[in-house]
Design an enzyme around this catalytic site. Sequence first.
Site, PDB file in Angstrom:
ATOM      1  N   GLY A 184      42.470  44.216  37.272  1.00 27.09           N
ATOM      2  CA  GLY A 184      42.231  44.581  38.939  1.00 27.09           C
ATOM      3  C   GLY A 184      43.012  44.617  40.329  1.00 27.09           C
ATOM      4  N   SER A 185      43.267  43.225  39.962  1.00 31.76           N
ATOM      5  CA  SER A 185      43.584  42.700  41.528  1.00 31.76           C
ATOM      6  C   SER A 185      45.164  42.583  41.328  1.00 31.76           C
ATOM      7  CB  SER A 185      43.279  40.695  41.310  1.00 31.76           C
ATOM      8  OG  SER A 185      41.799  39.938  41.133  1.00 31.76           O
TER       9      SER A 185
ATOM     10  N   ASP B 167      42.028  36.325  43.519  1.00 30.11           N
ATOM     11  CA  ASP B 167      43.718  35.653  42.741  1.00 30.11           C
ATOM     12  C   ASP B 167      44.277  37.263  43.317  1.00 30.11           C
ATOM     13  OD1 ASP B 167      42.127  37.942  41.621  1.00 30.11           O
ATOM     14  OD2 ASP B 167      42.372  37.175  39.873  1.00 30.11           O
TER      15      ASP B 167
ATOM     16  N   LYS C 213      48.632  38.272  34.533  1.00 31.25           N
ATOM     17  CA  LYS C 213      48.262  37.397  34.539  1.00 31.25           C
ATOM     18  C   LYS C 213      47.426  36.343  33.843  1.00 31.25           C
ATOM     19  CE  LYS C 213      44.163  35.529  36.190  1.00 31.25           C
ATOM     20  NZ  LYS C 213      43.062  35.213  35.955  1.00 31.25           N
TER      21      LYS C 213
ATOM     22  N   GLY D 181      40.153  38.673  32.241  1.00 31.28           N
ATOM     23  CA  GLY D 181      40.231  36.957  32.838  1.00 31.28           C
ATOM     24  C   GLY D 181      41.970  37.431  32.267  1.00 31.28           C
TER      25      GLY D 181
ATOM     26  N   PRO E 245      43.703  45.526  29.724  1.00 35.74           N
ATOM     27  CA  PRO E 245      42.255  45.575  29.571  1.00 35.74           C
ATOM     28  C   PRO E 245      41.606  45.170  30.979  1.00 35.74           C
ATOM     29  CG  PRO E 245      43.398  43.514  28.848  1.00 35.74           C
ATOM     30  CD  PRO E 245      44.522  44.976  29.295  1.00 35.74           C
TER      31      PRO E 245
END
Length: 291
Positions: A112-113, A148, A8, A108, A104
Site C-alpha cells: 500500500g505504501s 515507509d 520491499k 509487511g 499481497p
Amino acid sequence: MIEFVNAKINIGLQIVSKREDGYHNLQTIFYPVGLHTGTPANPESFCDILEVSQLDNPELKFKFTGREVKCAEADNLVCKAAKLFTERAGRNSGVSIRLDKHLPDGAGMGGGSADASFTLKALNQLLPSASRFDDSVLAEMALKLGADCPFFIYNRPMCGTGIGEILHPVDLDLSGLWLVVIKPKVYVSTKEAFSQIRPKRGNIDLQTLSRSNIYEWQGIVKNDFEESIFPLHPELAEIKDTLLEGGAVYASMSGSGSSIYGIFDDKKGAEIVRGKFDDPTTIEGSYLLKL
C-alpha cells in the site's frame, strides 16, 4: 502513463527505543523486490500496475481492480496521495488513476505504501519539467501518508532510522540471488506486533551490512518482531525453518509480518522449496523472484 509498482523486504529490523510520542525508533534495511517483473529472467508477476492519465475536467477519478482493496476511498492511500499532490501542486486539470492490485496485503512488504508513493511520482511526471518536485519534496509528502512511504520515492537499498523515515543509501547488492516469499493466511495487526516488543540496542549496525557476508547473517541480522509474533503464530516460525532447511542462506519475516522470505543462491533449490508451500487452506501466496 503506466507504472509497475514493486514491493520491499526488511533485512534486519531492530526496535531500538520507544519515543515520547508513542512511536518507536528503529533501524532497518529496506530492499526493493519485484523489480524484474515481466522480464525473461523472471517472468513471474509480483507488482501492482498503476495507470495515471490526465483529464480535460478538474475531477479526480479512481478505479481499483485485481485484489480487493478493503477500505473506503477516503482511507485509500492512493486516493490520499493524489489529493495531497494536487493540493500541493495547485493542479487545475483532472487525473484518472487506475490501480490493478496484485501485491499481497498485510505482508509487511509495503504494498500500500508503494502504491501511494508511485502515485506521487507518476503525478509529478505529468507536471511541466520546470514545475516538478525533486525527490526530497516528494519524500516529504510521502511521509504524510506513512512511515515507509518515503523509501519508495527513492526505491533503492536504504537504511531507515527514526520511525523508518530517515533514509541513508547503502551499498547492498543482492543481484544474482533468488527470493522465495511465502504469505500465509495469517494477519498480524500493528497493535499485536508491538504488544510484547522490548526495545533494545541492536547487536549490529545495519548500515555496515554491505561489508558483511550474507552467509553469516542468519542468527545475527534479526527482525525483532519475530520475538513477539512467532509465539503467537508458530506457523510463521515453521515457514522460516522450512526455508532454512531447504537451503536458504538467510530467512526472515519482513516488517511486522506476516510474509516470510528466504534468500537462495540457487534458482533450482528455491523452486523446490517454494513447491512445499502449496496448501491453499494455509498459504495465501508463494512467490519466486529474482533479486
